[in-house]
Design an enzyme around this catalytic site. Structure first.
Site, PDB file in Angstrom:
ATOM      1  N   ARG A  58       0.782  -1.243   0.000  1.00  0.00           N
ATOM      2  CA  ARG A  58       0.000   0.000   0.000  1.00  0.00           C
ATOM      3  C   ARG A  58       0.811   1.291   0.000  1.00  0.00           C
ATOM      4  NH1 ARG A  58      -5.097  -0.316   3.930  1.00  0.00           N
ATOM      5  NH2 ARG A  58      -3.529   0.506   5.336  1.00  0.00           N
ATOM      6  N   ASP A  59       2.133   1.240  -0.060  1.00  0.00           N
ATOM      7  CA  ASP A  59       2.932   2.468  -0.130  1.00  0.00           C
ATOM      8  C   ASP A  59       4.196   2.241  -0.942  1.00  0.00           C
ATOM      9  OD1 ASP A  59       3.510   5.145   0.364  1.00  0.00           O
ATOM     10  OD2 ASP A  59       4.516   4.739   2.265  1.00  0.00           O
ATOM     11  N   LEU A  60       4.076   1.516  -2.042  1.00  0.00           N
ATOM     12  CA  LEU A  60       5.235   1.227  -2.873  1.00  0.00           C
ATOM     13  C   LEU A  60       5.600   2.458  -3.693  1.00  0.00           C
ATOM     14  CD1 LEU A  60       7.234  -0.986  -3.642  1.00  0.00           C
ATOM     15  CD2 LEU A  60       5.736  -1.551  -5.545  1.00  0.00           C
ATOM     16  N   ASN A  64      10.771   3.814  -1.002  1.00  0.00           N
ATOM     17  CA  ASN A  64      10.607   2.618  -0.173  1.00  0.00           C
ATOM     18  C   ASN A  64      11.252   1.383  -0.792  1.00  0.00           C
ATOM     19  OD1 ASN A  64       9.278   3.985   1.826  1.00  0.00           O
ATOM     20  ND2 ASN A  64       7.250   3.515   1.042  1.00  0.00           N
TER      21      ASN A  64
END
Length: 90
Positions: A58-60, A64
């Site tokens: 959910r935060d690629l 990251n």
């Protein structure tokens, strides 16, 4: 497959040294195709393993993704990941 209910979940990650993928991305410079393909393949492999759990990152984003000195890709920050299993508390 998990067969027992768990009261708490823990996220454990290794301490690694590397450079974020963001540092490699520049609008004026094209990355070599074999390098970009190798990075994409490693990221896809990580996500494939996570999705098998099933966990969704959910935060690629490039910030990251860490690239180590030997070219290994590490996907970071599963802090807001979603576990898509009804038998595991979130």
């Amino acid at each position: 497959m998990l067969t027992e209910p768990f009261d708490q979940l823990y996220l454990v990650m290794e301490h690694i040294h590397g450079t974020s993928l963001r540092a490699y991305i520049r609008p004026d410079v094209h990355l070599p195709m074999p390098w970009a393909a190798a990075m994409a393949a490693q990221i896809a492999t990580v996500l494939s393993h996570a999705h098998a759990v099933p966990v969704v990152h959910r935060d690629l984003k490039p910030d990251n993704v860490l690239v180590t000195a030997d070219g290994t890709v590490k996907v970071l920050d599963f802090g807001i990941a979603a576990i898509l299993r009804p038998d595991v508390p979130s």
